[in-house]
Design an enzyme around this catalytic site. Structure first.
Site, PDB file in Angstrom:
ATOM      1  N   HIS A  80      22.253  58.402  23.311  1.00 21.38           N
ATOM      2  CA  HIS A  80      22.869  59.005  22.132  1.00 21.38           C
ATOM      3  C   HIS A  80      23.413  60.399  22.443  1.00 21.38           C
ATOM      4  O   HIS A  80      24.477  60.788  21.942  1.00 21.38           O
ATOM      5  CB  HIS A  80      21.842  59.079  21.001  1.00 21.38           C
ATOM      6  CG  HIS A  80      22.322  59.834  19.807  1.00 21.38           C
ATOM      7  ND1 HIS A  80      21.923  61.115  19.535  1.00 21.38           N
ATOM      8  CD2 HIS A  80      23.199  59.486  18.823  1.00 21.38           C
ATOM      9  CE1 HIS A  80      22.514  61.540  18.431  1.00 21.38           C
ATOM     10  NE2 HIS A  80      23.294  60.572  17.977  1.00 21.38           N
ATOM     11  N   GLU A  83      26.717  60.036  23.871  1.00 27.89           N
ATOM     12  CA  GLU A  83      27.716  59.690  22.852  1.00 27.89           C
ATOM     13  C   GLU A  83      28.362  60.964  22.297  1.00 27.89           C
ATOM     14  O   GLU A  83      29.573  61.032  22.088  1.00 27.89           O
ATOM     15  CB  GLU A  83      27.055  58.894  21.733  1.00 27.89           C
ATOM     16  CG  GLU A  83      27.982  58.569  20.570  1.00 27.89           C
ATOM     17  CD  GLU A  83      27.251  58.449  19.251  1.00 27.89           C
ATOM     18  OE1 GLU A  83      27.719  59.043  18.258  1.00 27.89           O
ATOM     19  OE2 GLU A  83      26.206  57.763  19.209  1.00 27.89           O
ATOM     20  N   HIS A  84      27.548  61.989  22.063  1.00 29.66           N
ATOM     21  CA  HIS A  84      28.073  63.277  21.589  1.00 29.66           C
ATOM     22  C   HIS A  84      28.895  63.966  22.678  1.00 29.66           C
ATOM     23  O   HIS A  84      29.997  64.461  22.427  1.00 29.66           O
ATOM     24  CB  HIS A  84      26.917  64.202  21.196  1.00 29.66           C
ATOM     25  CG  HIS A  84      26.312  63.896  19.867  1.00 29.66           C
ATOM     26  ND1 HIS A  84      26.252  64.813  18.835  1.00 29.66           N
ATOM     27  CD2 HIS A  84      25.725  62.773  19.382  1.00 29.66           C
ATOM     28  CE1 HIS A  84      25.665  64.273  17.790  1.00 29.66           C
ATOM     29  NE2 HIS A  84      25.320  63.024  18.100  1.00 29.66           N
ATOM     30  N   GLU A 160      20.583  66.736  14.030  1.00 28.47           N
ATOM     31  CA  GLU A 160      20.682  65.344  13.574  1.00 28.47           C
ATOM     32  C   GLU A 160      19.298  64.715  13.468  1.00 28.47           C
ATOM     33  O   GLU A 160      19.018  63.952  12.533  1.00 28.47           O
ATOM     34  CB  GLU A 160      21.565  64.538  14.532  1.00 28.47           C
ATOM     35  CG  GLU A 160      21.849  63.136  14.049  1.00 28.47           C
ATOM     36  CD  GLU A 160      22.811  62.380  14.950  1.00 28.47           C
ATOM     37  OE1 GLU A 160      23.021  61.177  14.714  1.00 28.47           O
ATOM     38  OE2 GLU A 160      23.366  62.992  15.898  1.00 28.47           O
TER      39      GLU A 160
END
Length: 466
Positions: A80, A83-84, A160
């Protein structure tokens, strides 16, 4: 000898490892005239398109066969995190340039990470597909991964995680995954933890990227206003300067290292929550993606909590007025599954809500579903399937999941046929198989009264009020 497809219309899907590198093949022809084709480049990168007659837009996705289940203790949250980071800039584009080029053509771009794959996607007009292909492939194959960007984005990811921790439904779902999946890598939270993200160094992230973003682990899918030959030319042009060696067939598909079998132990987990509502959720082992009874389980899920006419919605919300949000769902993975149900209610009503949930599950296990319920559930699933097939983004996603996760691609008619074939007896059988397991329960709420804790614990065989 491996079994291959033998028909061109509604041809059976087969893994890219059975297709020669450098070749193209027709995979599927839909009844609406859409055609699905795949080309496997010499380096192993797969290009799959679905040309839909009359479409003026196109949805594009770059899929990597890597998710949170592929992480180690040292790289938890890396999939993840990447992904950023892939939006932060490349050797040719800054983060602003990536956003600006998509905005300039009226497109949208985003990404998501799951437990088994990651997808970077865009939607643009058909005429602007070359822009989207170049930008998305540049992002995913030539990221800078600069230390300054890693440090800056680390804070964003931690924020997040904090947002996730402030959502009682998310917290309950994560707790149930860990309770049902136990020691499987699938039990790991997709975002990682505050500690794992804070301690992850640039070397770990770059190593994770180099290991998993290889051409044989990537697939580019497009659906809508797309010509397959032109798309392949665009992809070749965008990747021509990359130092990618030719891939061997055995590396073309992700392998599951071992089959994971869900335990069925049951139990209760409590989490403190300062908000006004309480989340009551339960879960039990479901079925893997390719399990032959999965269509029946999807019908069963619709009956229990899939819509406004479902048993849980009608009983808990409409009849008793105990909750606003009531739902159920099934998460299927390569070698495991989790079926769950949940509701948000006032803390003092948690025991009542759980009691009604368990009563509905017991009833359908003991007596099976009504004929009209099965028909209604099949109609709901079929309608959603057809409506979704009118969206290029949904069709692009189906191609991507087929390549990096399911290994199966059905035409709309074939998918409808599977739903239609589910019988009342099939639903009864899968209800006994899945819902007879001791449930794992997660309660996210305030301290609560001892009376409620004892009541809830008494509902679960072997439960504890501690």
């Amino acid at each position: 000898m491996k079994k291959r497809a033998t028909r061109r219309n509604n041809v059976a899907f087969f893994p890219a490892s059975e297709q020669a590198a450098g070749s193209s093949r027709l995979l599927l022809r839909e009844s609406d005239g859409a055609t699905v084709r795949r080309t496997v480049l010499p380096n192993g990168l797969r290009v799959i398109s679905e040309e839909i007659p009359g479409s003026r837009s196109v949805s594009l996705g770059v899929w990597a066969g890597v998710g949170s289940r592929d992480e180690t203790d040292q790289s938890r949250g890396a999939a993840h995190f990447l992904e950023h980071l892939l939006f932060k800039g490349t050797h040719r584009r800054s983060a602003l340039a990536i956003a600006s080029e998509i905005d300039a053509v009226g497109g949208i771009a985003n990404a998501f990470t799951s437990k088994e794959y990651t997808c970077f996607y865009a939607k643009v007009l058909g005429r602007d597909l070359p822009v989207a292909v170049d930008v998305m492939l540049d992002m995913t194959t030539q990221p800078l991964l600069a230390e300054s960007d890693i440090d800056a984005e680390r804070t964003v990811v931690v924020e997040e995680i904090g947002m996730h921790e402030d959502d009682p439904g998310d917290r309950a779902g994560e707790a149930l995954d860990q309770a049902v999946l136990v020691d499987s890598p699938l039990a790991r939270p997709i975002l990682g933890t505050r500690e794992s993200i804070a301690s992850m160094n640039p070397a770990t992230i770059r190593s994770f990227y180099r290991r998993h973003y290889r051409p044989e682990r990537l697939a580019l899918t497009a659906a809508g206003a797309v010509d397959h030959r032109k798309l392949v030319t665009m992809v070749r042009r965008a990747t021509r300067d990359l130092d990618w060696a030719e891939a061997t067939p055995r590396k073309l598909h992700r392998r599951i290292s071992r089959r994971y079998r869900n335990p069925a132990t049951g139990g209760i987990g409590w989490q403190e929550w300062s908000g006004g509502q309480c989340t009551v959720a339960l879960a039990m082992p479901g079925l893997p993606r390719a399990h032959p009874e999965r269509p029946a389980l999807e019908v069963l899920n619709e009956i229990i909590g899939g819509g406004m006419s479902s048993r849980l919605f009608q009983n808990i919300r409409e009849t008793h007025g105990l909750a606003y949000s009531v739902h159920s769902g099934h998460s299927a993975y390569s070698d495991a599954g989790v079926w769950s149900a949940g509701a948000g209610c006032q803390q003092e009503r948690a025991g009542e809500v759980l009691e009604l949930m368990l009563a509905e599950l017991d009833a359908i296990v003991a007596n099976g579903p009504y004929v009209e319920e099965v028909g209604r559930a099949k109609g709901h699933l079929s309608g959603n399937l057809v409506l979704g097939s009118e969206e290029t983004s949904a069709r692009m996603a189906a191609l991507g999941r087929a390549e990096v996760a399911t290994g199966e691609l059905l035409s709309v008619d074939q998918a409808l046929g599977r739903i239609a074939a589910v019988s009342v007896d099939d639903v009864s059988a899968v209800a006994r198989k899945v819902l007879s397991a001791p449930p794992n329960v997660s309660i996210v709420g305030g301290p609560g009264r001892v009376r409620e804790r004892k009541k809830i614990a008494a509902l679960i065989q072997g439960g504890s009020s501690e």
